[in-house]
Write a protein that holds these residues in place. Structure first.
Motif, short mmCIF file in Angstrom:
data_model
loop_
_atom_site.label_atom_id
_atom_site.label_comp_id
_atom_site.label_asym_id
_atom_site.label_seq_id
_atom_site.Cartn_x
_atom_site.Cartn_y
_atom_site.Cartn_z
N THR A 162 38.05 39.82 33.22
CA THR A 162 38.33 38.40 33.46
C THR A 162 37.83 37.49 32.35
N TYR A 171 32.32 33.96 37.98
CA TYR A 171 33.36 34.62 38.78
C TYR A 171 33.13 34.34 40.27
N GLU A 193 36.65 41.32 44.43
CA GLU A 193 36.84 39.98 44.99
C GLU A 193 36.75 40.01 46.52
N ARG A 242 40.43 35.08 31.09
CA ARG A 242 39.87 33.93 31.79
C ARG A 242 40.98 32.96 32.20
#
Length: 142
Positions: A82, A89, A46, A10
């Motif tokens: 993550t 996210y 992403e 994170r």
């Protein structure tokens, strides 16, 4: 061990925009051993968010379908890599793009930026942006 690993992941995700490499980033990278294929997959995930950035109704299920995985698998993989939930996210990815738009000065109002990155209300966008970056989006226009 998993909590520390998730915390390090994170931290790395949040520090991705940082201009300078700090000792904490180096320490977090040392804790994580993300394979090249996982990094590639995360970049692809992403990219899907970025492609659907202005769609405020973009769902986790649609995201999973585009990546050809189940929503559960997507949730587990994002959490593993993550340390973030899917919602967080997506939010952070949108806020990163919003910050770039604000810094570039391509939009003239906070509302334009909020809608461009998929937030339904500028007020909620401003609240999240301030929480994340410690600065209000309107400050970029002064």
């Amino acid at each position: 061990e998993n909590i520390l690993k998730n915390q390090a992941a994170r931290f790395l995700f949040l520090q991705e925009d940082a201009d300078e490499t700090s000792e904490l980033v180096v320490a977090a990278e040392a804790l994580l051993h993300i394979s090249e294929s996982d990094q590639k997959w995360l970049t692809e995930a992403e990219a899907v968010i970025n492609d659907n950035l202005n769609a405020s109704n973009f769902t986790k299920l649609e995201w999973a379908e585009i990546l050809h995985v189940s929503e559960r698998h997507l949730r587990r993989k994002i959490k593993e890599l993550t340390g973030l939930t899917l919602t967080k996210y997506i939010q952070l990815t949108r806020l990163k793009v919003a910050r770039k738009l604000l810094e570039a000065g391509t939009k003239t109002t906070v509302a334009e930026v909020a809608y461009a990155v998929g937030f339904e209300t500028p007020k909620y966008f401003s609240k999240l942006f301030h929480q994340e970056y410690g600065r209000k989006p309107v400050d970029y226009f002064r």
